[in-house]
Design a protein around this motif. Structure first.
Motif, PDB file in Angstrom:
ATOM      1  N   UNK A 135       0.827  -1.170   0.029  1.00  0.00           N
ATOM      2  CA  UNK A 135      -0.023   0.020   0.080  1.00  0.00           C
ATOM      3  C   UNK A 135       0.821   1.241   0.147  1.00  0.00           C
ATOM      4  N   UNK A 136       0.260   2.220  -0.621  1.00  0.00           N
ATOM      5  CA  UNK A 136       1.126   3.641  -0.528  1.00  0.00           C
ATOM      6  C   UNK A 136       1.478   4.104   0.812  1.00  0.00           C
ATOM      7  N   UNK A 137       0.580   3.793   1.685  1.00  0.00           N
ATOM      8  CA  UNK A 137       1.006   4.267   2.996  1.00  0.00           C
ATOM      9  C   UNK A 137       2.218   3.587   3.505  1.00  0.00           C
ATOM     10  N   UNK A 138       2.115   2.237   3.442  1.00  0.00           N
ATOM     11  CA  UNK A 138       3.257   1.380   3.885  1.00  0.00           C
ATOM     12  C   UNK A 138       4.448   1.477   3.334  1.00  0.00           C
ATOM     13  N   UNK A 139       4.593   1.927   2.012  1.00  0.00           N
ATOM     14  CA  UNK A 139       5.864   2.032   1.072  1.00  0.00           C
ATOM     15  C   UNK A 139       6.322   3.349   1.571  1.00  0.00           C
ATOM     16  N   UNK A 140       5.578   4.471   1.745  1.00  0.00           N
ATOM     17  CA  UNK A 140       6.078   5.733   2.130  1.00  0.00           C
ATOM     18  C   UNK A 140       6.466   5.682   3.594  1.00  0.00           C
ATOM     19  N   UNK A 141       5.994   4.845   4.310  1.00  0.00           N
ATOM     20  CA  UNK A 141       6.536   4.603   5.978  1.00  0.00           C
ATOM     21  C   UNK A 141       7.835   4.179   5.444  1.00  0.00           C
ATOM     22  N   UNK A 142       8.137   2.863   4.885  1.00  0.00           N
ATOM     23  CA  UNK A 142       9.294   2.315   4.675  1.00  0.00           C
ATOM     24  C   UNK A 142      10.302   3.307   4.099  1.00  0.00           C
ATOM     25  N   UNK A 143      10.073   4.260   3.247  1.00  0.00           N
ATOM     26  CA  UNK A 143      10.888   5.037   2.572  1.00  0.00           C
ATOM     27  C   UNK A 143      11.319   6.130   3.598  1.00  0.00           C
ATOM     28  N   UNK A 303      21.769  -0.083   0.857  1.00  0.00           N
ATOM     29  CA  UNK A 303      21.219   0.188  -0.429  1.00  0.00           C
ATOM     30  C   UNK A 303      20.772  -0.896  -0.954  1.00  0.00           C
ATOM     31  N   UNK A 304      21.486  -2.163  -0.878  1.00  0.00           N
ATOM     32  CA  UNK A 304      21.065  -3.434  -1.645  1.00  0.00           C
ATOM     33  C   UNK A 304      19.718  -3.741  -0.956  1.00  0.00           C
ATOM     34  N   UNK A 305      19.364  -3.847   0.380  1.00  0.00           N
ATOM     35  CA  UNK A 305      18.276  -3.830   0.950  1.00  0.00           C
ATOM     36  C   UNK A 305      17.148  -3.244   0.366  1.00  0.00           C
ATOM     37  N   UNK A 306      17.376  -1.775   0.425  1.00  0.00           N
ATOM     38  CA  UNK A 306      16.286  -0.971   0.024  1.00  0.00           C
ATOM     39  C   UNK A 306      16.115  -0.917  -1.504  1.00  0.00           C
TER      40      UNK A 306
END
Length: 313
Positions: A135-143, A303-306
């Motif tokens: 979800x957008x909210x989850x992706x934004x939270x991880x970033x 960075x590899x994980x990201x």
């Protein structure tokens, strides 16, 4: 109790000079006595001659003792000054050892803290990837968590190098955005909050540049790649920066590549670089170089994980 006054005259010198002055006055009186004695017209008695000879011998011995005493006094002062010099050197070395011990302690604490936070972020990324929450909210939270870790990362490294070099340092991460054969495009990816205020305008004005425009990256990525680059006096070295006004911000720097070996060969896969700079230098020591290599290895894993997470998300 009264304080010692180092500017006050030393009593031993006062007494020494007074004794010397008394000896000089006595010698002058003896000279006049001898002149008067030898001018006597009548024949001098043998007793008087013996007396005069004895006085002359005593005077000569006294002269010898006075000058020897002055020699010993000078020698004593020289030894005392030498001891004071060595004591100052010992105190300076003790301060250096104390500083290095403090540096080692802070480095150990920093590495533990960074690894702890990285492990926490690592678990969050893998949990998000396995759970499949895109979800957008989850992706934004991880970033957001990723960027917060970078801020924590560069801020703590800056604190360490501030303490190590006794200067105000800047820390930034650069990444390779494109590769054209042996040419690389570089972008400043993240700066510590302090230097961001001063240099962000420069990064916006020149968002990307070639690796050959910056001496540390050129040196690391040349045909015989180096594992590290440092310069303690860039103004007086063969040095170039992609930003013309670089010498307003620093005069010394150290850069380490963020990379990994390819199949245990001499070739490497490069992601970017981590760089520290300041005005005073101090990057030639093991305490400056080895920790930065360890931080670069940590960044490679991050960075590899990201990248893995962004591909799935």
């Amino acid at each position: 109790m009264g304080k010692n006054n180092n500017n006050a005259p030393r009593l031993d010198k006062v007494f020494g000079y007074a004794s010397f002055l008394g000896f000089v006055l006595t010698a002058i009186q003896l000279v006049f006595f001898f002149i008067a004695y030898f001018k006597k017209t009548e024949e001098n008695s043998s007793l008087e001659t013996i007396l005069i000879t004895t006085v002359i011998a005593i005077v000569l011995v006294n002269i010898t003792l006075v000058f020897y005493a002055l020699y010993l006094t000078r020698k004593h002062e020289s030894i005392i000054n030498s001891l004071k010099f060595h004591e100052d050197q010992i105190r300076q070395e003790e301060k250096k050892v104390e500083h290095l011990n403090k540096t080692l302690e802070d480095s150990s604490k920093l590495m533990h803290s960074l690894n702890h936070e990285f492990r926490y972020l690592f678990d969050k990324f893998y949990s998000a990837m396995f759970e499949g929450d895109n979800s957008d909210s989850s992706v934004q939270k991880m970033k957001s968590d990723f960027l917060q870790f970078l801020q924590f990362f560069v801020s703590n490294i800056r604190s360490y190098y501030n303490m190590l070099t006794k200067d105000n340092c800047s820390v930034y991460i650069s990444i390779i955005t494109e590769t054209f054969g042996e040419r690389f495009k570089i972008k400043t990816y993240y700066r510590d909050p302090n230097s961001y205020v001063l240099r962000h305008a420069c990064d916006q004005r020149i968002p990307e540049y070639l690796h050959s425009d910056f001496t540390p990256f050129k040196s690391i990525l040349n045909t015989t790649p180096e594992t590290i680059y440092y310069c303690n006096d860039c103004k007086n070295a063969i040095f170039s920066d992609w930003y013309d006004g670089w010498n307003k911000h620093y005069n010394a720097c150290i850069s380490v590549p963020i990379r990994i070996a390819i199949d245990d060969s001499d070739e490497h896969s490069y992601i970017g670089f981590i760089t520290v700079d300041n005005f005073k230098g101090g990057f030639e020591t093991i305490q400056a170089q080895e920790p930065l290599k360890a931080y670069a290895d940590l960044l490679y894993n991050l960075f590899a994980l990201y990248d893995d997470y962004c591909e799935i998300a």
